[in-house]
Scaffold this motif. Structure first.
Motif, PDB file in Angstrom:
ATOM      1  N   MET A  99       4.617 -27.450  46.032  1.00 49.64           N
ATOM      2  CA  MET A  99       5.378 -26.921  47.169  1.00 49.64           C
ATOM      3  C   MET A  99       4.568 -25.849  47.905  1.00 49.64           C
ATOM      4  O   MET A  99       4.464 -25.852  49.134  1.00 49.64           O
ATOM      5  N   ALA A 100       3.988 -24.922  47.133  1.00 53.11           N
ATOM      6  CA  ALA A 100       3.263 -23.801  47.736  1.00 53.11           C
ATOM      7  C   ALA A 100       2.014 -24.267  48.480  1.00 53.11           C
ATOM      8  O   ALA A 100       1.675 -23.727  49.541  1.00 53.11           O
ATOM      9  N   LEU A 101       1.336 -25.273  47.959  1.00 57.39           N
ATOM     10  CA  LEU A 101       0.097 -25.740  48.592  1.00 57.39           C
ATOM     11  C   LEU A 101       0.376 -26.635  49.798  1.00 57.39           C
ATOM     12  O   LEU A 101      -0.439 -26.724  50.712  1.00 57.39           O
ATOM     13  N   THR A 102       1.527 -27.314  49.796  1.00 56.99           N
ATOM     14  CA  THR A 102       1.843 -28.220  50.906  1.00 56.99           C
ATOM     15  C   THR A 102       2.447 -27.480  52.097  1.00 56.99           C
ATOM     16  O   THR A 102       2.269 -27.891  53.247  1.00 56.99           O
ATOM     17  N   LEU A 103       3.146 -26.387  51.828  1.00 56.62           N
ATOM     18  CA  LEU A 103       3.847 -25.669  52.907  1.00 56.62           C
ATOM     19  C   LEU A 103       2.949 -25.290  54.091  1.00 56.62           C
ATOM     20  O   LEU A 103       3.320 -25.560  55.247  1.00 56.62           O
ATOM     21  N   PRO A 104       1.765 -24.690  53.866  1.00 53.47           N
ATOM     22  CA  PRO A 104       0.930 -24.343  55.036  1.00 53.47           C
ATOM     23  C   PRO A 104       0.453 -25.586  55.797  1.00 53.47           C
ATOM     24  O   PRO A 104       0.255 -25.519  57.015  1.00 53.47           O
ATOM     25  N   LEU A 105       0.289 -26.706  55.091  1.00 50.57           N
ATOM     26  CA  LEU A 105      -0.218 -27.921  55.738  1.00 50.57           C
ATOM     27  C   LEU A 105       0.803 -28.536  56.691  1.00 50.57           C
ATOM     28  O   LEU A 105       0.448 -29.224  57.635  1.00 50.57           O
ATOM     29  N   GLY A 107       3.230 -26.702  58.246  1.00 48.74           N
ATOM     30  CA  GLY A 107       3.819 -25.666  59.096  1.00 48.74           C
ATOM     31  C   GLY A 107       5.045 -25.010  58.491  1.00 48.74           C
ATOM     32  O   GLY A 107       6.033 -24.770  59.202  1.00 48.74           O
ATOM     33  N   LEU A 108       4.994 -24.717  57.191  1.00 50.52           N
ATOM     34  CA  LEU A 108       6.086 -24.062  56.460  1.00 50.52           C
ATOM     35  C   LEU A 108       7.387 -24.853  56.500  1.00 50.52           C
ATOM     36  O   LEU A 108       8.472 -24.301  56.348  1.00 50.52           O
ATOM     37  N   SER A 109       7.289 -26.144  56.731  1.00 48.07           N
ATOM     38  CA  SER A 109       8.496 -26.970  56.744  1.00 48.07           C
ATOM     39  C   SER A 109       8.931 -27.265  55.308  1.00 48.07           C
ATOM     40  O   SER A 109       8.145 -27.725  54.477  1.00 48.07           O
ATOM     41  N   TYR A 110      10.194 -26.997  55.016  1.00 47.37           N
ATOM     42  CA  TYR A 110      10.697 -27.036  53.638  1.00 47.37           C
ATOM     43  C   TYR A 110      10.793 -28.455  53.084  1.00 47.37           C
ATOM     44  O   TYR A 110      10.280 -28.747  51.995  1.00 47.37           O
TER      45      TYR A 110
END
Length: 340
Positions: A99-105, A107-110
């Motif tokens: 979750m933490a590594l994918t969020l910036p990719l 655009g912080l979309s949950y």
């Protein structure tokens, strides 16, 4: 609390006024005013306590639902494979890091990050089964403990080598937004985590009750030889069960990541807590695991609200010891849907 402080100041002032007053009429007025303030102060204290208790109750309910996701996965693996997976906590940690590594990719979309975390942990579960767990026999209890503990250590120190032991804060598009229900406030991330848990339990119940996949899983858990005679393949069922349990654990880790600090050892504390929940609920009994997890989440929240964190962490194991002494098979051994 501000009202209470103000009330104390007013009562002190009235006390001084009473001591200096020599007029009976003025003394009576002061006594009436003091009585009125006392009633108002008592009413304010009761309102603060009720709000505080309800807030703790809601926090505990959300926490208990996340615990239940972890405990259900553990109970599912034990029910089908008869293996206590001590690497289950690391699957939770992997879900959080995914979750933490994918969020910036994204655009912080949950939601996309949540989906990625569930898929990643599910695939890790498949790999774990094919490489390690499928070689463990039903009666090899000690071997299963050593194998899963070894997997747990490899995942823990591997992630610590890659990302260090420094805790991470995970920020989503929801930030610290929340909803107000009366005088209680719940953050959106906690609310979504609770809703996702309920949806996952409903989906899991329907899957086990009404699909061929679920019937095969229950058949393997109840009588492996009879299931083989009717053409069910234990290996496929066991692999799917591990993948499903890992997906639930990944969902719990991803939902937990924006709520608390993320670090490689977070799964270690969770696995022993989840193990205690499964033991109290009855080994292999998923309904028992869910009920006990929600109840203990609320108990833990109430204890944490009034005592130090030491009592909060120790309470669950005290309850486990008492429960095992009174009911060695768990609280829900009979009369509910079992996988094993």
């Amino acid at each position: 609390m501000r009202k209470l402080c103000r009330g104390n100041e007013q009562r002190a002032f009235i006390g001084k006024l009473t001591r200096r007053s020599r007029s009976p009429r003025l003394t009576g007025t002061v006594f009436s005013l003091s009585k009125h303030l006392s009633r108002r102060q008592t009413r304010d204290a009761m309102e603060v306590s009720a709000t505080y208790l309800l807030q703790l109750l809601m926090n505990g309910l959300m926490l208990g639902l996340i615990y239940a996701l972890i405990a259900v996965g553990l109970a599912l693996i034990f029910g089908v494979l008869e293996v206590i997976n001590f690497a289950h906590g690391e699957l939770l940690m992997l879900g959080g890091y995914a979750m933490a590594l994918t969020l910036p990719l994204v655009g912080l979309s949950y939601w996309p990050s949540l989906l990625v975390a569930v898929i990643v942990t599910s695939l890790v579960g498949v790999v774990l089964y094919e490489v390690f767990l499928r070689h463990i026999g039903q009666k090899e209890f000690e071997r299963s403990i050593l194998t899963t503990l070894g997997i747990s250590m490899i995942l823990l120190y591997g992630m610590q080598y890659l990302f260090t032991a420094t805790p991470m804060m995970v920020d989503t598009a929801y930030g610290f937004d929340g909803v107000q229900i009366g005088s209680i406030r719940i953050t959106l991330t906690r609310l979504i985590a609770g809703a996702l848990s309920v949806a996952a339990f409903t989906g899991l119940y329907c899957l086990l009750r009404f699909t061929q996949f679920g019937r095969a899983m229950r058949a393997i858990a109840q009588n492996r030889e009879a299931a083989l005679m009717v053409g069910i393949k234990p290996r496929h069922v066991a692999r799917n069960a591990v993948a499903l349990a890992a997906a639930l654990c990944g969902l719990a880790g991803a939902a937990l990541a924006p709520i608390q600090l993320l670090h490689p050892a977070m799964g270690q504390a969770m696995i022993f807590k989840a193990f205690a929940l499964v033991v109290i609920g009855g080994l292999g009994n998923m309904t028992g695991a869910v009920v006990v997890a929600i109840a203990l989440g609320m108990i833990e929240s109430w204890i944490g609200g009034f005592f130090s964190i030491v009592w909060q962490e120790g309470a669950i194991f005290v309850i486990m010891i008492v429960a095992v002494l009174l009911r060695p098979d768990g609280l829900f051994k009979r009369g509910s849907m079992r996988v094993g």
